[in-house]
Design a protein around this motif. Structure first.
Motif, PDB file in Angstrom:
ATOM      1  N   PRO A 309     -83.321  60.662 -39.980  1.00 57.73           N
ATOM      2  CA  PRO A 309     -82.747  61.307 -38.771  1.00 57.73           C
ATOM      3  C   PRO A 309     -83.047  59.654 -37.483  1.00 57.73           C
ATOM      4  N   PRO A 310     -81.560  59.106 -37.100  1.00 58.62           N
ATOM      5  CA  PRO A 310     -81.406  58.023 -36.507  1.00 58.62           C
ATOM      6  C   PRO A 310     -82.527  58.393 -35.329  1.00 58.62           C
ATOM      7  N   PRO A 311     -82.820  56.981 -34.681  1.00 57.15           N
ATOM      8  CA  PRO A 311     -83.859  57.902 -33.311  1.00 57.15           C
ATOM      9  C   PRO A 311     -82.996  57.920 -32.226  1.00 57.15           C
ATOM     10  N   SER A 312     -83.778  58.104 -31.276  1.00 58.98           N
ATOM     11  CA  SER A 312     -82.692  58.384 -29.943  1.00 58.98           C
ATOM     12  C   SER A 312     -81.759  56.941 -29.314  1.00 58.98           C
ATOM     13  N   TRP A 313     -82.354  55.899 -29.906  1.00 53.62           N
ATOM     14  CA  TRP A 313     -81.841  55.001 -28.969  1.00 53.62           C
ATOM     15  C   TRP A 313     -81.276  54.006 -30.052  1.00 53.62           C
ATOM     16  N   ALA A 314     -80.024  54.835 -31.280  1.00 54.34           N
ATOM     17  CA  ALA A 314     -79.392  54.162 -32.499  1.00 54.34           C
ATOM     18  C   ALA A 314     -77.924  54.273 -31.579  1.00 54.34           C
ATOM     19  N   GLY A 315     -77.775  54.739 -30.269  1.00 55.17           N
ATOM     20  CA  GLY A 315     -76.739  54.836 -29.704  1.00 55.17           C
ATOM     21  C   GLY A 315     -76.179  53.541 -29.256  1.00 55.17           C
ATOM     22  N   LEU A 316     -77.516  53.006 -28.680  1.00 47.75           N
ATOM     23  CA  LEU A 316     -77.581  51.149 -28.639  1.00 47.75           C
ATOM     24  C   LEU A 316     -76.495  50.599 -29.429  1.00 47.75           C
ATOM     25  N   ALA A 317     -76.115  50.794 -31.222  1.00 41.61           N
ATOM     26  CA  ALA A 317     -75.771  50.245 -31.556  1.00 41.61           C
ATOM     27  C   ALA A 317     -73.845  49.988 -30.917  1.00 41.61           C
ATOM     28  N   PHE A 318     -73.625  51.300 -30.030  1.00 41.44           N
ATOM     29  CA  PHE A 318     -72.157  51.167 -29.521  1.00 41.44           C
ATOM     30  C   PHE A 318     -72.723  49.768 -28.940  1.00 41.44           C
ATOM     31  N   ALA A 319     -73.006  49.070 -28.213  1.00 39.26           N
ATOM     32  CA  ALA A 319     -73.074  48.026 -27.288  1.00 39.26           C
ATOM     33  C   ALA A 319     -72.723  46.728 -27.118  1.00 39.26           C
ATOM     34  N   VAL A 320     -73.274  46.225 -29.432  1.00 35.67           N
ATOM     35  CA  VAL A 320     -71.892  45.133 -29.573  1.00 35.67           C
ATOM     36  C   VAL A 320     -70.843  45.622 -29.966  1.00 35.67           C
ATOM     37  N   PRO A 321     -70.222  46.413 -30.109  1.00 36.81           N
ATOM     38  CA  PRO A 321     -68.761  46.828 -30.323  1.00 36.81           C
ATOM     39  C   PRO A 321     -68.133  46.205 -28.741  1.00 36.81           C
ATOM     40  N   LEU A 322     -68.845  47.417 -27.342  1.00 38.47           N
ATOM     41  CA  LEU A 322     -68.419  47.329 -26.417  1.00 38.47           C
ATOM     42  C   LEU A 322     -68.719  45.801 -25.837  1.00 38.47           C
ATOM     43  N   ALA A 323     -69.877  44.680 -26.004  1.00 34.64           N
ATOM     44  CA  ALA A 323     -69.919  43.159 -25.777  1.00 34.64           C
ATOM     45  C   ALA A 323     -68.490  42.724 -26.517  1.00 34.64           C
ATOM     46  N   VAL A 324     -68.122  43.240 -27.887  1.00 31.72           N
ATOM     47  CA  VAL A 324     -67.143  41.700 -28.392  1.00 31.72           C
ATOM     48  C   VAL A 324     -66.392  42.532 -27.637  1.00 31.72           C
ATOM     49  N   GLY A 325     -65.819  43.838 -27.373  1.00 29.35           N
ATOM     50  CA  GLY A 325     -63.906  44.114 -26.711  1.00 29.35           C
ATOM     51  C   GLY A 325     -64.211  43.098 -25.406  1.00 29.35           C
ATOM     52  N   SER A 326     -65.651  43.504 -24.577  1.00 24.92           N
ATOM     53  CA  SER A 326     -65.486  42.529 -22.491  1.00 24.92           C
ATOM     54  C   SER A 326     -65.705  41.229 -23.426  1.00 24.92           C
ATOM     55  N   LEU A 327     -65.481  40.354 -24.126  1.00 24.93           N
ATOM     56  CA  LEU A 327     -65.482  39.070 -25.049  1.00 24.93           C
ATOM     57  C   LEU A 327     -64.158  39.055 -25.161  1.00 24.93           C
ATOM     58  N   VAL A 328     -63.643  39.580 -25.894  1.00 27.59           N
ATOM     59  CA  VAL A 328     -61.973  39.413 -25.834  1.00 27.59           C
ATOM     60  C   VAL A 328     -61.594  39.273 -24.501  1.00 27.59           C
ATOM     61  N   GLY A 329     -61.537  40.813 -24.070  1.00 22.94           N
ATOM     62  CA  GLY A 329     -61.158  40.492 -22.552  1.00 22.94           C
ATOM     63  C   GLY A 329     -61.116  39.193 -21.515  1.00 22.94           C
ATOM     64  N   TRP A 330     -62.241  38.665 -21.223  1.00 24.17           N
ATOM     65  CA  TRP A 330     -62.834  37.427 -20.778  1.00 24.17           C
ATOM     66  C   TRP A 330     -62.158  36.088 -21.204  1.00 24.17           C
ATOM     67  N   ARG A 331     -62.141  36.435 -22.234  1.00 21.94           N
ATOM     68  CA  ARG A 331     -61.513  34.986 -22.837  1.00 21.94           C
ATOM     69  C   ARG A 331     -60.168  35.329 -22.729  1.00 21.94           C
ATOM     70  N   LEU A 332     -59.218  36.156 -22.821  1.00 23.42           N
ATOM     71  CA  LEU A 332     -57.458  36.760 -22.431  1.00 23.42           C
ATOM     72  C   LEU A 332     -57.456  36.427 -20.855  1.00 23.42           C
ATOM     73  N   ALA A 333     -58.557  36.796 -19.987  1.00 24.06           N
ATOM     74  CA  ALA A 333     -57.976  37.070 -18.699  1.00 24.06           C
ATOM     75  C   ALA A 333     -57.786  35.488 -18.343  1.00 24.06           C
ATOM     76  N   PRO A 334     -58.398  34.285 -18.485  1.00 21.04           N
ATOM     77  CA  PRO A 334     -57.091  33.296 -17.547  1.00 21.04           C
ATOM     78  C   PRO A 334     -55.602  32.916 -18.241  1.00 21.04           C
ATOM     79  N   THR A 335     -55.606  33.394 -19.494  1.00 15.93           N
ATOM     80  CA  THR A 335     -54.118  33.391 -20.215  1.00 15.93           C
ATOM     81  C   THR A 335     -52.945  33.332 -19.438  1.00 15.93           C
ATOM     82  N   ALA A 336     -53.183  34.391 -18.105  1.00 18.82           N
ATOM     83  CA  ALA A 336     -51.797  35.136 -17.928  1.00 18.82           C
ATOM     84  C   ALA A 336     -52.045  35.345 -15.762  1.00 18.82           C
ATOM     85  N   ARG A 337     -50.952  35.455 -15.895  1.00 22.57           N
ATOM     86  CA  ARG A 337     -51.432  34.825 -14.246  1.00 22.57           C
ATOM     87  C   ARG A 337     -50.635  36.929 -13.136  1.00 22.57           C
TER      88      ARG A 337
END
Length: 450
Positions: A309-337
Motif C-alpha cells: 500500500p502506498p504511504p501517506s506521502w505518496a500523494g506528493l507525487a502529484f506535485a510533479v505534474p502540478l509543477a509541470v503545468g505551472s512551468l508551462v503557464g510561466w513560459r507562456l505568460a509573456p507571450t501575449a498582452r
C-alpha cells in the motif's frame, strides 16, 4: 611564321556555357532504392545478429555455425515485425505489448535516410533555395511507406500458424507502412520546407505547440527519474529476478536486452503513475492513491511495480505534474498582452501534451498472453485527460498571474540622473556654460563699437 594561340578564351566560353546550362537531373532510381531497401535491411541484419549472439551464448556455441545461423535467420523475421510494432501470436496466444525502443531507433533510421534522399533529389540546381524540394517529398515518403508495407506482408506470410510465431499480413502491411511513412515524413519535413508551415499559424498557436512539447518532455523526464529511483530502491528485487530466471550468460544477456527494449514503455508507465491513472498488469494495478495485488510476469521491470500500500506521502507525487503545468503557464505568460490569448495558448499546450502522452500510453500497453498477466494497461484516455487537467488548470492560473495583463514588455531600469558636483569651490573653478568669458565679452564689446 606561326602565331601561337591560347586556349583561355575557349575554356572561358566552355565554363560560361556550363554555368548557364541546366543541371543534370538526379538519379531517382538509386536514391529511391536506398530509401526502400536500406532501413529494412539494416533492421533485419541487426535482428539476426542479436538473435545469433544470444542463441550462441545460451547454447555455448560460437556465432556463425550452420544451426545457429539458420536459427538466427528464422528468429530475425518476427523480431523485424516486433521492431515495426506488429502484434504477434506466440504459440497461439497474443503478444501485443511491444517494445518501443527498437521502433524509435528504426524511425530515426528511416527519417535519416529520407532526409538524405530529399537533399539528393532536390539538388538538381545549385541556385534552388532551401525548401524548394516539394516535388520529391511525396515520392520519398510513398517509397518508404510502400516498401515497408510490402516487406511486412512478406515477413508475416513467412510465419505460419503451425510455427511458433504468427502474424496477420494485412495488419503488418498497415502498421509497417504507417510507421515508415510517418518517420520518412518527419525526416523530409525540414529539407522540403514542411517544417516552416507552423510559422503560418497564429503566434498563440505556435507558442502553445512549444508549450505542449515542453510539458510532454518534462513529464517523460520526470517518469524516467521515478523509474531510476525505483530501480535504485528495489535493486535487490531486480537482481533476484535475474538470478532466478536467467542464471546463465546467454539467458542473462537476452533478458538484459529485453529490459533495454522495454525501457520506454516503463517510462510511459511511470508517467501514468505520476499523473494518477496508474498502470495495471492483469489483475495487479498501482497508482498513487492505491494498489491491487496480483501476479506479475517474471521480468525485472515488472518487479518495480509497487506491491505494498502506498504511504501517506505518496500523494506528493502529484506535485510533479502540478509543477509541470505551472512551468508551462510561466513560459507562456509573456507571450501575449491579453488574457484571452494566454488562455488559448495554454489550452493548446494542454491539448497537445494530452494527445502526445495518450498516444504514448496506447502504444506502451497491449495483450500479454491469455493468462494472469493479460493485459498490460496504461489507460490512454485517462492518461490524456489527466495530462490535460494538470497542464491546463495550473497553466492558466500562472499564465494570468505571472505577468500583469497588458504589459508583456521587459522592464528596463531607468538610467539614474547625474549627480551634481557639490564640492566646495567647484562653482568658482567651473564657470557656468552660458556665462560669457572675458574673451567673449571683449569680442562682444568690439562688435558693438563704432
Amino acid at each position: 611564321m606561326t602565331v601561337p594561340t591560347s586556349d583561355r578564351p575557349r575554356r572561358a566560353r566552355r565554363a560560361a556555357a556550363e554555368d548557364t546550362a541546366p543541371a543534370a537531373a538526379p538519379a531517382w532510381l538509386p536514391v529511391l532504392a536506398r530509401v526502400a531497401l536500406l532501413p529494412p535491411a539494416v533492421c533485419y541484419a541487426v535482428a539476426v545478429v542479436l538473435a545469433g549472439v544470444v542463441a550462441a551464448l545460451a547454447s555455448g556455441t560460437t556465432p556463425g555455425g550452420e544451426p545457429g545461423l539458420g536459427q538466427a535467420l528464422a528468429v530475425g523475421v518476427p523480431l523485424w515485425l516486433v521492431a515495426h510494432l506488429v502484434p504477434l501470436q506466440v504459440t497461439g496466444v497474443p503478444l501485443g505489448v511491444l517494445p518501443l525502443a527498437p521502433a524509435l531507433v528504426l524511425a530515426v533510421l528511416v527519417a535519416g535516410v529520407a532526409r538524405g534522399a530529399v537533399r539528393r533529389l532536390g539538388a538538381g540546381g545549385a541556385a534552388r533555395p532551401p525548401g524548394a524540394q516539394h516535388g520529391v517529398l511525396v515520392p520519398v515518403v510513398a517509397t518508404a511507406a510502400a516498401s515497408h508495407a510490402v516487406i511486412g506482408v512478406l515477413a508475416a506470410a513467412l510465419l505460419t500458424p503451425e510455427a511458433v510465431v504468427d502474424a496477420s499480413p494485412a495488419l503488418a502491411a498497415v502498421v509497417c507502412g504507417l510507421l515508415a511513412g510517418l518517420a520518412a515524413l518527419a525526416g523530409a519535413a525540414a529539407p522540403c520546407g514542411v517544417a516552416v508551415l507552423p510559422r503560418r499559424l497564429p503566434a498563440w498557436a505556435r507558442h502553445g505547440l512549444g508549450g505542449a512539447a515542453l510539458a510532454a518532455t518534462a513529464l517523460l523526464t520526470a517518469g524516467a527519474g521515478l523509474l531510476l529511483a525505483g530501480l535504485l530502491a528495489d535493486g535487490a528485487a531486480v537482481h533476484d529476478v535475474f538470478a532466478d530466471i536467467a542464471p546463465e550468460a546467454g539467458s542473462g544477456a537476452g533478458l538484459a536486452l529485453l529490459c533495454v527494449a522495454y525501457l520506454p514503455n516503463a517510462v510511459v508507465a511511470a508517467v501514468g503513475w505520476l499523473l494518477g491513472p496508474g498502470v495495471s498488469v492483469g489483475l495487479a494495478s498501482a497508482a498513487p492513491t492505491g494498489i491491487t495485488s496480483g501476479l506479475l510476469p517474471p521480468v525485472p521491470l515488472a518487479a518495480l511495480l509497487p506491491q505494498s500500500p502506498p504511504p501517506s506521502w505518496a500523494g506528493l507525487a502529484f506535485a510533479v505534474p502540478l509543477a509541470v503545468g505551472s512551468l508551462v503557464g510561466w513560459r507562456l505568460a509573456p507571450t501575449a498582452r491579453d488574457a484571452a490569448t494566454r488562455v488559448r495558448a495554454t489550452a493548446t499546450a494542454a491539448v497537445g501534451a494530452a494527445v502526445l502522452l495518450g498516444l504514448a500510453a496506447a502504444l506502451s500497453g497491449g495483450r500479454l498472453g491469455a493468462g494472469p498477466f493479460d493485459p498490460v494497461t496504461i489507460p490512454a484516455l485517462p492518461v490524456a485527460l489527466a495530462a490535460l487537467g494538470w497542464v491546463l488548470v495550473p497553466g492558466v492560473v500562472v499564465a494570468l498571474l505571472a505577468v500583469p495583463l497588458g504589459d508583456t514588455r521587459p522592464v528596463t531600469p531607468a538610467t539614474p540622473a547625474p549627480v551634481p558636483d557639490v564640492t566646495p569651490g567647484a562653482a568658482d573653478t567651473d564657470p557656468e556654460p552660458d556665462e560669457p568669458t572675458g574673451d567673449t565679452g571683449a569680442a562682444a564689446s568690439g562688435a558693438a563699437g563704432p
